[in-house]
Design a protein around this motif. Sequence first.
Motif, PDB file in Angstrom:
ATOM      1  N   GLY A   1      23.320  10.898 -10.865  1.00  0.00           N
ATOM      2  CA  GLY A   1      23.583   9.639 -11.209  1.00  0.00           C
ATOM      3  C   GLY A   1      24.819   9.063 -11.679  1.00  0.00           C
ATOM      4  O   GLY A   1      25.268   7.894 -11.199  1.00  0.00           O
ATOM      5  N   LEU A   2      25.159   9.844 -12.597  1.00  0.00           N
ATOM      6  CA  LEU A   2      26.017   8.843 -13.016  1.00  0.00           C
ATOM      7  C   LEU A   2      27.454   9.490 -13.275  1.00  0.00           C
ATOM      8  O   LEU A   2      27.942   8.657 -13.408  1.00  0.00           O
ATOM      9  CB  LEU A   2      26.288  10.220 -15.201  1.00  0.00           C
ATOM     10  CG  LEU A   2      25.206   9.487 -15.876  1.00  0.00           C
ATOM     11  CD1 LEU A   2      24.551  10.619 -17.309  1.00  0.00           C
ATOM     12  CD2 LEU A   2      25.125   8.275 -16.497  1.00  0.00           C
ATOM     13  N   ALA A   3      27.681  10.616 -12.059  1.00  0.00           N
ATOM     14  CA  ALA A   3      28.988  10.562 -11.294  1.00  0.00           C
ATOM     15  C   ALA A   3      28.928   9.221 -10.201  1.00  0.00           C
ATOM     16  O   ALA A   3      29.546   8.948 -10.426  1.00  0.00           O
ATOM     17  CB  ALA A   3      28.122  11.996 -11.091  1.00  0.00           C
ATOM     18  N   GLY A   4      27.842   9.297  -9.956  1.00  0.00           N
ATOM     19  CA  GLY A   4      28.170   8.138  -8.701  1.00  0.00           C
ATOM     20  C   GLY A   4      28.375   6.530  -9.561  1.00  0.00           C
ATOM     21  O   GLY A   4      29.266   6.476  -8.890  1.00  0.00           O
TER      22      GLY A   4
ATOM     23  N   PHE B   1      24.709   0.713  -9.488  1.00  0.00           N
ATOM     24  CA  PHE B   1      23.522   0.957  -8.535  1.00  0.00           C
ATOM     25  C   PHE B   1      23.900   2.527  -7.973  1.00  0.00           C
ATOM     26  O   PHE B   1      23.045   2.589  -7.109  1.00  0.00           O
ATOM     27  CB  PHE B   1      23.149   0.086  -8.198  1.00  0.00           C
ATOM     28  CG  PHE B   1      22.960  -1.260  -8.705  1.00  0.00           C
ATOM     29  CD1 PHE B   1      21.420  -1.581  -9.457  1.00  0.00           C
ATOM     30  CD2 PHE B   1      23.700  -2.724  -8.842  1.00  0.00           C
ATOM     31  CE1 PHE B   1      21.114  -2.894  -9.960  1.00  0.00           C
ATOM     32  CE2 PHE B   1      23.192  -3.257  -9.844  1.00  0.00           C
ATOM     33  CZ  PHE B   1      21.435  -3.361 -10.388  1.00  0.00           C
ATOM     34  N   PHE B   2      25.446   2.359  -7.779  1.00  0.00           N
ATOM     35  CA  PHE B   2      25.163   3.892  -7.183  1.00  0.00           C
ATOM     36  C   PHE B   2      24.785   4.919  -8.134  1.00  0.00           C
ATOM     37  O   PHE B   2      24.348   6.275  -7.671  1.00  0.00           O
ATOM     38  CB  PHE B   2      26.600   4.366  -7.186  1.00  0.00           C
ATOM     39  CG  PHE B   2      27.922   4.068  -6.306  1.00  0.00           C
ATOM     40  CD1 PHE B   2      26.663   3.201  -5.854  1.00  0.00           C
ATOM     41  CD2 PHE B   2      29.092   4.374  -5.810  1.00  0.00           C
ATOM     42  CE1 PHE B   2      27.561   2.499  -4.318  1.00  0.00           C
ATOM     43  CE2 PHE B   2      29.881   4.009  -4.945  1.00  0.00           C
ATOM     44  CZ  PHE B   2      29.338   2.883  -4.332  1.00  0.00           C
ATOM     45  N   PHE B   3      24.287   4.848  -9.237  1.00  0.00           N
ATOM     46  CA  PHE B   3      23.443   5.716 -10.138  1.00  0.00           C
ATOM     47  C   PHE B   3      21.827   5.893  -9.369  1.00  0.00           C
ATOM     48  O   PHE B   3      21.717   7.503  -9.408  1.00  0.00           O
ATOM     49  CB  PHE B   3      22.708   4.734 -11.595  1.00  0.00           C
ATOM     50  CG  PHE B   3      21.945   5.741 -12.553  1.00  0.00           C
ATOM     51  CD1 PHE B   3      22.310   7.148 -13.399  1.00  0.00           C
ATOM     52  CD2 PHE B   3      20.673   5.655 -11.862  1.00  0.00           C
ATOM     53  CE1 PHE B   3      21.452   7.805 -13.947  1.00  0.00           C
ATOM     54  CE2 PHE B   3      19.857   6.579 -12.772  1.00  0.00           C
ATOM     55  CZ  PHE B   3      20.021   7.473 -14.029  1.00  0.00           C
TER      56      PHE B   3
ATOM     57  N   VAL C   1      17.018   3.287  -0.925  1.00  0.00           N
ATOM     58  CA  VAL C   1      16.976   3.446  -2.206  1.00  0.00           C
ATOM     59  C   VAL C   1      17.984   2.560  -2.909  1.00  0.00           C
ATOM     60  O   VAL C   1      17.881   1.645  -3.916  1.00  0.00           O
ATOM     61  CB  VAL C   1      16.472   4.701  -3.133  1.00  0.00           C
ATOM     62  CG1 VAL C   1      16.979   4.937  -4.529  1.00  0.00           C
ATOM     63  CG2 VAL C   1      15.576   5.370  -2.486  1.00  0.00           C
ATOM     64  N   PHE C   2      19.428   2.923  -2.528  1.00  0.00           N
ATOM     65  CA  PHE C   2      20.339   1.945  -3.277  1.00  0.00           C
ATOM     66  C   PHE C   2      19.793   0.431  -2.896  1.00  0.00           C
ATOM     67  O   PHE C   2      20.004  -0.629  -3.433  1.00  0.00           O
ATOM     68  CB  PHE C   2      21.701   2.643  -2.736  1.00  0.00           C
ATOM     69  CG  PHE C   2      22.929   2.025  -3.342  1.00  0.00           C
ATOM     70  CD1 PHE C   2      23.071   1.771  -4.162  1.00  0.00           C
ATOM     71  CD2 PHE C   2      23.733   1.574  -1.689  1.00  0.00           C
ATOM     72  CE1 PHE C   2      24.287   0.707  -4.396  1.00  0.00           C
ATOM     73  CE2 PHE C   2      24.471   0.308  -2.759  1.00  0.00           C
ATOM     74  CZ  PHE C   2      24.715  -0.290  -3.422  1.00  0.00           C
ATOM     75  N   TRP C   3      20.165   0.273  -1.614  1.00  0.00           N
ATOM     76  CA  TRP C   3      20.155  -1.384  -0.803  1.00  0.00           C
ATOM     77  C   TRP C   3      18.828  -1.869  -1.832  1.00  0.00           C
ATOM     78  O   TRP C   3      18.851  -3.027  -2.698  1.00  0.00           O
ATOM     79  CB  TRP C   3      19.867  -1.341   0.116  1.00  0.00           C
ATOM     80  CG  TRP C   3      21.579  -1.236   0.664  1.00  0.00           C
ATOM     81  CD1 TRP C   3      21.898  -0.430   1.579  1.00  0.00           C
ATOM     82  CD2 TRP C   3      22.606  -1.985   0.180  1.00  0.00           C
ATOM     83  NE1 TRP C   3      23.146  -0.301   1.894  1.00  0.00           N
ATOM     84  CE2 TRP C   3      24.147  -1.170   1.044  1.00  0.00           C
ATOM     85  CE3 TRP C   3      23.124  -3.067  -0.428  1.00  0.00           C
ATOM     86  CZ2 TRP C   3      25.029  -1.965   0.913  1.00  0.00           C
ATOM     87  CZ3 TRP C   3      23.891  -3.870  -0.178  1.00  0.00           C
ATOM     88  CH2 TRP C   3      25.117  -3.341   0.505  1.00  0.00           C
TER      89      TRP C   3
ATOM     90  N   SER D   1      20.203  -2.514  -5.387  1.00  0.00           N
ATOM     91  CA  SER D   1      21.376  -3.124  -5.463  1.00  0.00           C
ATOM     92  C   SER D   1      21.449  -4.943  -4.801  1.00  0.00           C
ATOM     93  O   SER D   1      22.360  -5.229  -5.074  1.00  0.00           O
ATOM     94  CB  SER D   1      21.956  -2.235  -5.091  1.00  0.00           C
ATOM     95  OG  SER D   1      22.887  -2.137  -3.502  1.00  0.00           O
ATOM     96  N   TYR D   2      20.503  -4.441  -4.296  1.00  0.00           N
ATOM     97  CA  TYR D   2      20.861  -5.985  -2.674  1.00  0.00           C
ATOM     98  C   TYR D   2      20.903  -7.195  -3.737  1.00  0.00           C
ATOM     99  O   TYR D   2      21.891  -7.805  -3.216  1.00  0.00           O
ATOM    100  CB  TYR D   2      19.553  -6.060  -1.944  1.00  0.00           C
ATOM    101  CG  TYR D   2      20.148  -7.267  -0.811  1.00  0.00           C
ATOM    102  CD1 TYR D   2      21.002  -6.164   0.283  1.00  0.00           C
ATOM    103  CD2 TYR D   2      19.278  -8.100  -0.685  1.00  0.00           C
ATOM    104  CE1 TYR D   2      21.369  -7.646   1.099  1.00  0.00           C
ATOM    105  CE2 TYR D   2      20.014  -9.107   0.859  1.00  0.00           C
ATOM    106  CZ  TYR D   2      20.985  -8.568   1.101  1.00  0.00           C
ATOM    107  OH  TYR D   2      21.563  -9.721   2.640  1.00  0.00           O
ATOM    108  N   PRO D   3      20.236  -8.065  -4.887  1.00  0.00           N
ATOM    109  CA  PRO D   3      20.424  -9.182  -5.143  1.00  0.00           C
ATOM    110  C   PRO D   3      22.232  -9.375  -5.755  1.00  0.00           C
ATOM    111  O   PRO D   3      22.835 -10.396  -5.726  1.00  0.00           O
ATOM    112  CB  PRO D   3      19.340  -9.447  -6.376  1.00  0.00           C
ATOM    113  CG  PRO D   3      18.371  -8.495  -5.780  1.00  0.00           C
ATOM    114  CD  PRO D   3      18.735  -7.018  -4.982  1.00  0.00           C
TER     115      PRO D   3
END
Length: 329
Positions: A143-146, A212-214, A249-251, A254-256
Amino acid sequence: MAADQKQKPAEASKNYKGFVAGVFSGIAKLTVGHPFDTIKVRLQTTDATRFSGPLQCVVQTIRNEGVRGLYKGATPPLVGWMFMDSVMLGSLTVYRRLLAEHVFYRHLTPPSSKSSSSSSPEREGPIAATSHAAAHLPSYGHGLAGVMAGSTVSFIAAPVEHVKARLQIQYSARKSERLYSGPLDCVRKIYGAHGVAGVYKGFCATLFFRSFFFFWWGSYDVFSRVLRDRTTLSAPAINFWAGGLSAQVFWLTSYPSDVVKQRIMTDPMGGKLNDGTPRFRNWWQAARAVYAEGGAKGYWRGFLPCFLRAFPANAMALVAFEGVMRALP
């Protein structure tokens, strides 16, 4: 110790693979996902009186502009996603390795001579982009790398997404009635009126969105491990399901922030562009405007096409990425 020192240069020399494989990821993502993205952006940036929902948006777009209308603004992301995915996924592989070797090194186990001679971690596991070091990275390390990869690619993503968004909200079927005739014309006019800062409008919002790529890359590792350990799926099938599920999961998380980012990027810039009066001076003003217009639901306007797009587009993108990673020497 000597074996470890020999392995590090060998792993570092394979960093190029992520950048090459990322190009194929970008092509797959655009082909599958751009029509969904056009509908998402149009729903995000218009009030509820124009479109009652995604289906009406699709119907009106095809009726007024043809199927090509769904691929409006596709040229910047075609070039952009190839380049962006190359930088994002290439840097992701590098950051994974660096974090594993310098931050999470206690998780490392020395590679056995038997395993290193008979097989390669890049070929045998579902996450082909992992070296021996990164294979032992915990999920939150992925996640941190993301997050780091997301920050890196934001320098490219911000202007590409800015131009794409402005082209996508041009509703006229006649080119003569549009402010911008195409992506190059859009860049030229924005740069001429507002300089580099104008082209990079929405950069801070892009950085925040990509933090939010985490959740994306952390959950991708979790899904990959679970599917590898508890199913008999092949590596490409694991990539498909883990890629699609982790993108959702990402969306969901992160969507808002994406809605606010799109509002900023499509806000009139004024000045020599003569496209209207700017409404938002900062991120918070745009966020408050979304809430004032639609309440909490306003932050989720256009979510359905985005969510439907997330699985197939990113599943195919990661199948392409990991497949090329396995195929490259």
